[in-house]
Enzyme design. Structure first.
Site: not given
Length: 306
Positions: A178-179, A221
């Site tokens: 994920d970001i 995300e």
């Protein structure tokens, strides 16, 4: 109360279909459409000559359901345009409209059962019908924002890949990433910028993976990537390549450069070390948490750099 954006989405889809209608021709092509099975809605356009139906990677009509033989049947299209299905001595048989067949000339609307539960519909369709059918399949399997696979499709494919890996003692590697600080992106640059980052990241990663890999938006995300028949050592190399690629990509929105990095957790199914897909996801997700806990913008897994 319905969200106004829902109505806008509907209008966009309708306008898209109208646009296709304005440009579509009247020619009709022959298709097999999956109406029951894991790939419901998927279409296979039938060309000239022969096409193999089965679970083998060599099959032109690839069906990954249980009960389908590796080379189950074949489609033969003769010079006169007649389309015939021929069973290739499959384990569970080929049926047309409920009758077991060894060979059968297909007519528009015929339903073909392959194995235990997979059903295909033989159909002639024009360009508009084809576009509409493909749109239905896309909406059922793809994430609306990023256009990569959605979580539902990902979980179905992971179950298949893990089952196949356990049966044949083949490795399956899963990456969950994920970001980093994505909430800060939304808070600082706005939600439109956040959407832009998700779309661009999905595009950049999608261009670097193999065609046989399965890339999906898992939620928010977070993304997931299934690497078929891939050991963890090779998976770590892929994970590091993706991490470096994202870190080195320019994310420019509204004239502002947005710094973007990702954290990746990696777990591999090897010789039955995980009993099923849920445990594999839990392991990869745990290593993702470890990567974030150790400072973000890094890869964590059993054999990843510490």
């Amino acid at each position: 109360m319905s969200d106004p954006e829902d109505f806008e989405d509907d209008r966009t889809q309708i306008r898209g279909i109208v646009d296709v209608a304005a440009t579509s021709g009247k020619s009709q092509n022959a298709y097999l459409i999956v109406i029951s099975g894991k790939a419901v809605g998927k279409m296979f356009k039938l060309g000239a000559g022969e096409m193999v139906i089965g679970r083998s990677d060599e099959a032109q009509v690839l069906l990954e359901d249980e009960g389908v033989s590796r080379k189950h049947a074949k489609i033969v299209r003769g010079p006169d345009g007649q389309v015939r299905i021929v069973d290739l001595q499959s384990t569970n048989g080929t049926y047309c409209d409920g009758v077991k067949v060894s060979t059968h000339v297909l007519r528009d609307g015929d339903k073909v059962q392959i194995g235990n539960a997979t059903i295909l519909k033989f159909s002639y369709q024009d360009d508009l019908e084809e576009a509409f059918q493909r749109q239905l399949y896309e909406s059922a399997t793809k994430d609306g924002l990023t256009k990569v696979y959605n979580k539902k499709f990902f979980l179905e494919r992971l179950r298949h890949e893990v089952s196949y890996g356990l049966r044949h003692s083949l490795p399956v590697t899963l990456l969950m990433f994920d970001i980093d600080f994505f909430k800060k992106v939304n808070d600082t640059y706005g939600h439109q910028a956040g959407d832009y980052v998700l779309i661009r990241l999905a595009s950049v990663v999608g261009e670097t993976i193999r065609s046989e890999d399965v890339f999906a938006r898992y939620g928010g995300e977070e993304f997931a990537l299934i690497l078929r028949e891939c050991t963890e050592d090779k998976g770590v190399l892929m994970a590091e390549r993706i991490r470096h690629l994202v870190e080195g990509t320019d994310f420019d929105f509204g004239g502002k450069k947005i710094p973007v990095t990702i954290s990746i957790g990696i777990a591999s199914l090897v010789q039955g070390n995980y009993p099923g897909p849920d445990e594999l996801v839990a392991a990869a997700d745990g290593f993702l948490y470890e990567a974030k806990h150790r400072g973000r913008n890094r890869v964590a897994g059993q054999r990843s750099p510490r």
